[in-house]
Motif scaffolding. Structure first.
Motif, PDB file in Angstrom:
ATOM      1  N   LEU A  63       0.826  -1.207   0.000  1.00 27.06           N
ATOM      2  CA  LEU A  63       0.000   0.000   0.000  1.00 27.06           C
ATOM      3  C   LEU A  63       0.863   1.262   0.000  1.00 27.06           C
ATOM      4  CD1 LEU A  63      -2.863   1.301   0.334  1.00 27.06           C
ATOM      5  CD2 LEU A  63      -2.514   1.123   2.796  1.00 27.06           C
ATOM      6  N   LEU A  64       1.853   1.314   0.874  1.00 27.31           N
ATOM      7  CA  LEU A  64       2.719   2.491   0.983  1.00 27.31           C
ATOM      8  C   LEU A  64       3.576   2.661  -0.269  1.00 27.31           C
ATOM      9  CD1 LEU A  64       3.919   2.163   4.683  1.00 27.31           C
ATOM     10  CD2 LEU A  64       2.379   3.877   3.774  1.00 27.31           C
ATOM     11  N   PHE A  65       4.054   1.557  -0.821  1.00 27.18           N
ATOM     12  CA  PHE A  65       4.891   1.610  -2.024  1.00 27.18           C
ATOM     13  C   PHE A  65       4.120   2.220  -3.190  1.00 27.18           C
ATOM     14  CE2 PHE A  65       6.511  -0.537  -5.906  1.00 27.18           C
ATOM     15  CZ  PHE A  65       7.787   0.002  -5.911  1.00 27.18           C
ATOM     16  N   ALA A  66       2.876   1.755  -3.402  1.00 25.74           N
ATOM     17  CA  ALA A  66       2.045   2.299  -4.486  1.00 25.74           C
ATOM     18  C   ALA A  66       1.690   3.757  -4.228  1.00 25.74           C
ATOM     19  CB  ALA A  66       0.775   1.459  -4.643  1.00 25.74           C
ATOM     20  N   ASP A  67       1.410   4.104  -2.968  1.00 21.08           N
ATOM     21  CA  ASP A  67       1.079   5.494  -2.638  1.00 21.08           C
ATOM     22  C   ASP A  67       2.257   6.417  -2.891  1.00 21.08           C
ATOM     23  OD1 ASP A  67      -1.482   4.902  -1.940  1.00 21.08           O
ATOM     24  OD2 ASP A  67      -1.150   4.891   0.218  1.00 21.08           O
ATOM     25  N   ASP A  68       3.469   5.963  -2.579  1.00 18.73           N
ATOM     26  CA  ASP A  68       4.657   6.782  -2.833  1.00 18.73           C
ATOM     27  C   ASP A  68       4.869   6.997  -4.326  1.00 18.73           C
ATOM     28  OD1 ASP A  68       5.194   7.137  -0.199  1.00 18.73           O
ATOM     29  OD2 ASP A  68       7.062   6.019  -0.149  1.00 18.73           O
ATOM     30  N   LEU A  69       4.689   5.947  -5.115  1.00 15.15           N
ATOM     31  CA  LEU A  69       4.831   6.079  -6.565  1.00 15.15           C
ATOM     32  C   LEU A  69       3.771   7.037  -7.127  1.00 15.15           C
ATOM     33  CD1 LEU A  69       5.520   2.375  -7.633  1.00 15.15           C
ATOM     34  CD2 LEU A  69       7.153   4.264  -7.534  1.00 15.15           C
ATOM     35  N   HIS A  70       2.553   6.918  -6.621  1.00 19.53           N
ATOM     36  CA  HIS A  70       1.477   7.799  -7.090  1.00 19.53           C
ATOM     37  C   HIS A  70       1.740   9.248  -6.698  1.00 19.53           C
ATOM     38  CE1 HIS A  70      -2.537   9.682  -7.135  1.00 19.53           C
ATOM     39  NE2 HIS A  70      -2.776   8.870  -8.126  1.00 19.53           N
ATOM     40  N   LEU A  71       2.215   9.466  -5.482  1.00 18.05           N
ATOM     41  CA  LEU A  71       2.500  10.822  -5.016  1.00 18.05           C
ATOM     42  C   LEU A  71       3.641  11.443  -5.813  1.00 18.05           C
ATOM     43  CD1 LEU A  71       1.779  12.982  -2.931  1.00 18.05           C
ATOM     44  CD2 LEU A  71       3.414  11.925  -1.368  1.00 18.05           C
ATOM     45  N   THR A  72       4.676  10.669  -6.085  1.00 13.24           N
ATOM     46  CA  THR A  72       5.809  11.169  -6.873  1.00 13.24           C
ATOM     47  C   THR A  72       5.374  11.521  -8.295  1.00 13.24           C
ATOM     48  OG1 THR A  72       7.334   9.790  -5.580  1.00 13.24           O
ATOM     49  CG2 THR A  72       8.131  10.637  -7.687  1.00 13.24           C
ATOM     50  N   LEU A  73       4.567  10.647  -8.886  1.00 13.98           N
ATOM     51  CA  LEU A  73       4.090  10.911 -10.245  1.00 13.98           C
ATOM     52  C   LEU A  73       3.159  12.117 -10.276  1.00 13.98           C
ATOM     53  CD1 LEU A  73       4.019  10.016 -13.180  1.00 13.98           C
ATOM     54  CD2 LEU A  73       2.145   8.465 -12.604  1.00 13.98           C
TER      55      LEU A  73
END
Length: 310
Positions: A63-73
């Motif tokens: 969950l955190l990994f996907a959220d970080d990628l989404h936030l960065t993008l």
């Protein structure tokens, strides 16, 4: 004469750069703080065997990994589209990745809710049903389902006759709405979004009801059931925030139509922080503070990394 022309050219460029810097500070600083906390949380979840091998922590890492990628993008898209008009292929690739990462959160919350339901309602079967192997399979299914959604959107997008356009340069800012180049894509987006969040909401609410009913049983651990209910309520809250993030662009378009440009930019910043950033950053704060296993390890690494090195 050339000096006057240079000054008149540099002036607007300088003002545009200054406007970009000043408007990006309220967004960049919270983003860096959230990414830092999420990064430390990700490191924490891989630092101890008990965190690496426990299924709910594996799901939390996903969950955190996907959220970080989404936030960065999202941050990259914000800066790119502030002053630059992208081409349709570049914008399409970025938006497709944004769809991929954004779908992971609600799908992972569904699996995490089901894990809590099994833990409370079927405690004797929990260790055989919720295993590391099954958790890995669930994560693969989550990413595959999200990828299938992206593939469907891509197929619909490729049906648009791009060869009839005079140029592939976009006239509007890069956003999901800008890539609805045919009515079918827009209808698919609505149907898929409704299906995803209604299904996820029903699953989380159903798990909550099941845990609540199980809590009345004499054989159920009351403390465990009470904690699971609070966790499921938090999952439902996170799911609502994720749904709210899909309304960012429509809300901004509606606001821009009724207020002046300066106010619209200020409200865009506030909307971006509350609607896009906050939902992607609450997981680390919620679990980092609530979980007795994670909290001491997270605080240790946060304090360790914040100490100055001489």
């Amino acid at each position: 004469m050339s000096g006057i022309q240079t000054n008149t050219t540099v002036g607007p460029q300088y003002r545009g750069l200054l406007e970009l810097v000043l408007s990006s500070i309220p967004i960049t600083l919270p983003c860096l703080v959230f990414l830092y906390i999420n990064g430390v949380m990700l490191f924490t979840l891989r630092s101890k065997p008990v965190l690496r091998e426990t299924c709910r922590y594996i799901l939390l890492y996903n969950l955190l990994f996907a959220d970080d990628l989404h936030l960065t993008l999202s941050q990259l898209l914000y800066f790119l589209t502030f002053r630059i008009r992208l081409t349709y292929p570049v914008c399409g690739v970025l938006i497709m990745f944004a769809y991929l990462f954004s779908d992971i959160s609600p799908l992972t919350l569904v699996v995490m809710s089901l894990e809590r339901y099994v833990a409370v309602c079927y405690p004797l079967r929990h260790s055989t049903v919720v295993t590391s192997r099954n958790t890995a399979v669930a994560i693969i299914v989550i990413w595959a389902f999200s990828s299938l959604n992206v593939l469907t959107r891509l197929v619909l997008l490729l049906h648009f006759p791009f060869e009839n356009l005079q140029t592939l340069q976009m006239t509007a800012r890069c956003s999901p709405q800008a890539m609805f180049l045919n009515p079918v894509s827009e209808q698919y987006d609505k149907v898929y979004t409704y299906f995803l969040f209604v299904s996820a909401g029903v699953t989380v609410i159903g798990s909550f009801i099941g845990v609540t009913i199980a809590a009345t049983s004499a054989s159920t651990d009351k403390a465990s059931a009470h904690k699971a209910r609070k966790t499921l309520l938090l999952h439902l809250f996170q799911l609502g925030l994720s749904l709210l993030s899909t309304l960012y662009t429509p809300l901004f378009i509606a606001i821009s139509a009724v207020v002046d440009r300066i106010r619209a930019l200020h409200m865009q910043t506030a909307l971006y922080v509350v609607v896009v950033m906050l939902p992607r950053c609450l997981s680390a704060l919620i679990y980092g503070i609530r979980d007795n296993t994670i909290r001491p390890i997270l605080m240790y690494y946060l304090c360790l990394l914040s100490k100055p090195k001489f």
